[in-house]
Design a protein around this motif. Structure first.
Motif, mmCIF file in Angstrom:
data_model
loop_
_atom_site.group_PDB
_atom_site.id
_atom_site.type_symbol
_atom_site.label_atom_id
_atom_site.label_comp_id
_atom_site.label_asym_id
_atom_site.label_seq_id
_atom_site.Cartn_x
_atom_site.Cartn_y
_atom_site.Cartn_z
ATOM 1 N N ASP A 415 0.833 -1.208 0.000
ATOM 2 C CA ASP A 415 0.000 0.000 0.000
ATOM 3 C C ASP A 415 0.865 1.253 0.000
ATOM 4 O OD1 ASP A 415 -2.267 -1.551 0.011
ATOM 5 O OD2 ASP A 415 -2.669 -1.303 2.148
ATOM 6 N N ASP A 416 1.880 1.274 0.864
ATOM 7 C CA ASP A 416 2.728 2.462 0.978
ATOM 8 C C ASP A 416 3.453 2.764 -0.331
ATOM 9 O OD1 ASP A 416 1.968 2.700 3.601
ATOM 10 O OD2 ASP A 416 3.763 1.755 4.423
ATOM 11 N N ARG A 417 3.852 1.740 -1.048
ATOM 12 C CA ARG A 417 4.609 1.934 -2.282
ATOM 13 C C ARG A 417 3.727 2.019 -3.516
ATOM 14 N NH1 ARG A 417 9.867 -2.117 -1.586
ATOM 15 N NH2 ARG A 417 10.770 -1.042 0.218
ATOM 16 N N GLY A 418 2.436 1.783 -3.342
ATOM 17 C CA GLY A 418 1.547 1.833 -4.489
ATOM 18 C C GLY A 418 1.760 0.689 -5.453
ATOM 19 N N THR A 419 2.243 -0.455 -4.939
ATOM 20 C CA THR A 419 2.476 -1.622 -5.784
ATOM 21 C C THR A 419 1.325 -2.611 -5.634
ATOM 22 O OG1 THR A 419 3.779 -2.662 -4.013
ATOM 23 C CG2 THR A 419 4.979 -1.394 -5.675
ATOM 24 N N THR A 420 1.117 -3.422 -6.655
ATOM 25 C CA THR A 420 0.023 -4.393 -6.632
ATOM 26 C C THR A 420 0.499 -5.832 -6.595
ATOM 27 O OG1 THR A 420 -0.079 -4.361 -9.050
ATOM 28 C CG2 THR A 420 -1.531 -2.837 -7.866
ATOM 29 N N VAL A 421 1.801 -6.048 -6.823
ATOM 30 C CA VAL A 421 2.328 -7.414 -6.898
ATOM 31 C C VAL A 421 3.574 -7.531 -6.026
ATOM 32 C CG1 VAL A 421 3.309 -9.199 -8.401
ATOM 33 C CG2 VAL A 421 1.445 -7.745 -9.245
ATOM 34 N N VAL A 422 3.655 -8.627 -5.268
ATOM 35 C CA VAL A 422 4.873 -8.972 -4.536
ATOM 36 C C VAL A 422 5.193 -10.428 -4.856
ATOM 37 C CG1 VAL A 422 3.560 -9.570 -2.448
ATOM 38 C CG2 VAL A 422 6.013 -9.099 -2.285
ATOM 39 N N VAL A 423 6.444 -10.707 -5.186
ATOM 40 C CA VAL A 423 6.830 -12.064 -5.551
ATOM 41 C C VAL A 423 8.197 -12.382 -4.976
ATOM 42 C CG1 VAL A 423 7.690 -11.242 -7.800
ATOM 43 C CG2 VAL A 423 7.223 -13.682 -7.455
ATOM 44 N N PRO A 424 8.326 -13.457 -4.185
ATOM 45 C CA PRO A 424 9.637 -13.881 -3.713
ATOM 46 C C PRO A 424 10.529 -14.236 -4.910
ATOM 47 C CG PRO A 424 7.899 -14.960 -2.466
ATOM 48 C CD PRO A 424 7.248 -14.314 -3.644
ATOM 49 N N THR A 425 11.731 -13.679 -4.934
ATOM 50 C CA THR A 425 12.616 -13.840 -6.077
ATOM 51 C C THR A 425 14.038 -14.092 -5.594
ATOM 52 O OG1 THR A 425 11.231 -12.293 -7.329
ATOM 53 C CG2 THR A 425 13.426 -12.782 -8.223
ATOM 54 N N LEU A 426 14.669 -15.130 -6.120
ATOM 55 C CA LEU A 426 16.038 -15.430 -5.726
ATOM 56 C C LEU A 426 16.965 -14.280 -6.093
ATOM 57 C CD1 LEU A 426 16.340 -19.180 -6.822
ATOM 58 C CD2 LEU A 426 15.914 -18.290 -4.528
ATOM 59 N N ARG A 427 17.902 -14.013 -5.202
ATOM 60 C CA ARG A 427 18.892 -12.963 -5.423
ATOM 61 C C ARG A 427 20.030 -13.510 -6.292
ATOM 62 N NH1 ARG A 427 19.566 -12.793 0.950
ATOM 63 N NH2 ARG A 427 20.091 -14.908 0.277
ATOM 64 N N PRO A 428 20.839 -12.653 -6.876
ATOM 65 C CA PRO A 428 21.962 -13.153 -7.689
ATOM 66 C C PRO A 428 22.849 -14.135 -6.934
ATOM 67 C CG PRO A 428 21.664 -10.809 -8.053
ATOM 68 C CD PRO A 428 20.728 -11.180 -6.947
ATOM 69 N N GLU A 429 23.075 -13.875 -5.649
ATOM 70 C CA GLU A 429 23.944 -14.765 -4.876
ATOM 71 C C GLU A 429 23.299 -16.113 -4.566
ATOM 72 O OE1 GLU A 429 22.300 -11.736 -1.757
ATOM 73 O OE2 GLU A 429 22.750 -11.821 -3.916
ATOM 74 N N ASP A 430 22.010 -16.270 -4.920
ATOM 75 C CA ASP A 430 21.323 -17.535 -4.660
ATOM 76 C C ASP A 430 21.278 -18.438 -5.891
ATOM 77 O OD1 ASP A 430 20.660 -16.637 -2.061
ATOM 78 O OD2 ASP A 430 18.906 -15.576 -2.849
ATOM 79 N N ALA A 431 21.941 -18.033 -6.966
ATOM 80 C CA ALA A 431 21.830 -18.768 -8.234
ATOM 81 C C ALA A 431 22.238 -20.228 -8.088
ATOM 82 C CB ALA A 431 22.662 -18.071 -9.307
ATOM 83 N N ASP A 432 23.271 -20.499 -7.333
ATOM 84 C CA ASP A 432 23.751 -21.868 -7.172
ATOM 85 C C ASP A 432 23.372 -22.466 -5.821
ATOM 86 O OD1 ASP A 432 24.994 -21.779 -9.687
ATOM 87 O OD2 ASP A 432 26.770 -20.814 -8.833
ATOM 88 N N MET A 433 22.394 -21.881 -5.155
ATOM 89 C CA MET A 433 21.993 -22.371 -3.834
ATOM 90 C C MET A 433 21.440 -23.790 -3.938
ATOM 91 S SD MET A 433 19.274 -20.623 -1.191
ATOM 92 C CE MET A 433 17.881 -20.812 -2.320
ATOM 93 N N PRO A 434 21.881 -24.691 -3.071
ATOM 94 C CA PRO A 434 21.331 -26.060 -3.109
ATOM 95 C C PRO A 434 19.860 -26.073 -2.727
ATOM 96 C CG PRO A 434 22.727 -25.758 -1.169
ATOM 97 C CD PRO A 434 22.911 -24.536 -2.024
#
Length: 490
Positions: A415-434
């Motif tokens: 609400d504060d940011r005026g956004t309508t979508v939130v999605v968990p997204t892997l960070r660059p450092e998580d690319a090879d995470m097991p």
């Protein structure tokens, strides 16, 4: 179906059990401007407490922590299913939720549209056969963690020859009369701990047949601290908060000790039940589990009722494996036939990831085994969807309250940011995470978990992609969770 027939809400909650009703309360209290709807496949509220109708069905967690944080529990710490349903009825009435709950509404599909930034739920009305559709900006899965209609029952040779009745606790018939009957209960978990002493009150005899022993804890129905507080005539909410903290501390000690000093907890649990057992009981055979304490659930025995029934000769324990069923009962590997009129298969249940509802993202089917969790609250790559999953060692609802707080913070940030979508997204450092199993077998490995690992979502080896933490950790970590770490808003 025309657009006029499609109902839209801000938040769609799946499930009207303890998780769903707690979530609905939270939304009513914190976001009264948001519209909500609760869809429930069963024909009434309560989830487990509606479907579990076997003798003695009760909580195996104390109600001071199993009850909601916002609503003090005023009864004994261990309560029967009916009392819990009455408590939930009060929540529905106090929060004016009755007209926002739809029973007999089974969700058969959930589709996310990036273009519309909303979910569409395909719904079957099980009482009329009508097909419905509901859309929502945010989806909150509160369906519980196991399949209510398809319990787990192993296949044993000869069951078709058995002349008595075989029943699973999850599908208990209303007209089953066990008075004066010989009963064999297969299993030694929390359900067996409940049904065995309850049936023993009127059965001729109950035999608990276990493949391997479990850990037991004879918790008092009324805590000694509650008895000490009673003469002080304290306000009910004071008593509730004191006992709530006491139970959190006690169960926390059990969980922490089971992890750091399992030998100490093993000795504590064995020595606690030793004086309650009938003289001559072979503790090594019947009460020495092959796993460390809390690697599987500890079966709570209110006031030691199971052991009292054993001392009275109404209950006996056999530790063995099943060879086959005969006409008269169950033959175990020793060759003995345990004669029975009724066999209760308290053999567990099947995990049901998100109610076994098919999910699609922009038309593509979702295999949750390919995704990891975000803090045990959201799923990586799945937009605008949260889920409530409680604790196995502490009371389930302690975590539901914490999850509600975090998701509430996320909704407020959107609400504060005026956004309508939130999605968990892997960070660059998580690319090879097991991609690690949903449950680490070294931490928690009961049969129902191990049977379903391949169907469940995964976790990583670092925050925020882990879960299955203890309450002592999460009551500090979740309120401080960085809502930008691993979450993208747009």
């Amino acid at each position: 179906m025309t657009r006029a027939e499609i109902e839209h809400v801000d938040v769609l909650i799946i499930g009207a059990g303890v998780s769903g009703l707690g979530t609905a309360h939270h939304l009513r209290a914190e976001f009264p401007e948001r519209s909500l709807l609760v869809l429930e496949a069963q024909d009434d509220r309560g989830g487990t407490w509606w479907t579990h109708r076997f003798p003695g069905a009760r909580s195996d967690s104390d109600l001071f922590t199993y009850g909601y944080r916002h609503k003090p529990w005023r009864g004994p710490s261990i309560a029967a299913g009916g009392a819990i349903l009455e408590y939930l009825d009060e929540v529905i009435e106090e929060d004016d939720l009755a007209d926002r709950i739809r029973y007999h509404h089974r969700v058969t599909g959930l589709d996310w549209s990036s273009e519309d930034a909303r979910w569409t739920a395909e719904v079957l009305r099980t009482d009329t056969g009508e097909q419905l559709r509901v859309t929502a900006d945010f989806l909150w899965m509160c369906q519980g963690y196991y399949n209510h209609e398809d319990p787990y029952t192993p296949e044993w040779p000869g069951t078709e020859r058995f002349e008595g009745t075989i029943v699973h606790p999850q599908t208990w018939p209303a007209d089953l009369d066990h008075a004066g009957k010989r009963v064999v209960v297969i299993g030694s978990g929390s359900t067996a701990a409940t049904v065995v002493p309850a049936m023993a009150t009127t059965a001729e005899h109950v035999t608990m047949l276990q493949r391997s022993p479990s850990y037991w804890f004879p918790a008092p129905t009324v805590h000694a601290l509650a008895e000490s507080l009673a003469p002080l005539d304290l306000p009910a909410d004071w008593t509730h908060e004191i006992l709530r903290r006491q139970y959190i501390q006690e169960v926390g000690w059990l969980a922490e000790t089971g992890h750091h000093d399992p030998d100490q907890l093993h000795e504590f649990l064995i020595e606690t039940i030793r004086p309650l057992l009938p003289e001559g009981t072979d503790i090594d055979e019947h009460f020495m589990p092959s796993y460390r304490p809390w690697q599987q659930r500890i079966a709570f025995v209110p006031d030691g009722d199971l052991f009292a029934a054993m001392r009275e000769g109404k209950v006996s324990i056999v530790t063995d494996t099943i060879d086959e069923f005969t006409e008269k009962g169950v033959q175990v590997s020793s060759g003995e036939v345990l004669e029975a009129d009724i066999v209760v298969t308290a053999t567990g249940f099947n995990l049901s990831p998100f109610g076994d509802i098919p999910f699609r993202l922009d038309g593509a089917a979702v295999d949750f085994a390919d995704h990891v969790t975000w803090r045990g609250i959201m799923i990586e790559g799945v937009p605008n969807m949260a889920y409530s999953f409680g604790y196995f060692r502490h009371s389930w609802t302690l975590r539901v309250d914490l999850v509600n707080d975090v998701v509430g913070r996320i909704l407020a940030r959107m609400d504060d940011r005026g956004t309508t979508v939130v999605v968990p997204t892997l960070r660059p450092e998580d690319a090879d995470m097991p991609r690690l199993p949903w449950s680490d077998p070294e931490n928690f490995n009961p049969g129902y978990v191990m049977r379903s690992q391949d169907r469940m979502f995964r976790q990583g080896d670092r925050d925020p992609w882990t879960h299955m933490h203890e309450h002592a950790h999460e009551q500090v970590a979740l309120p401080k969770a960085d809502l930008d770490d691993g979450l993208q808003y747009r």
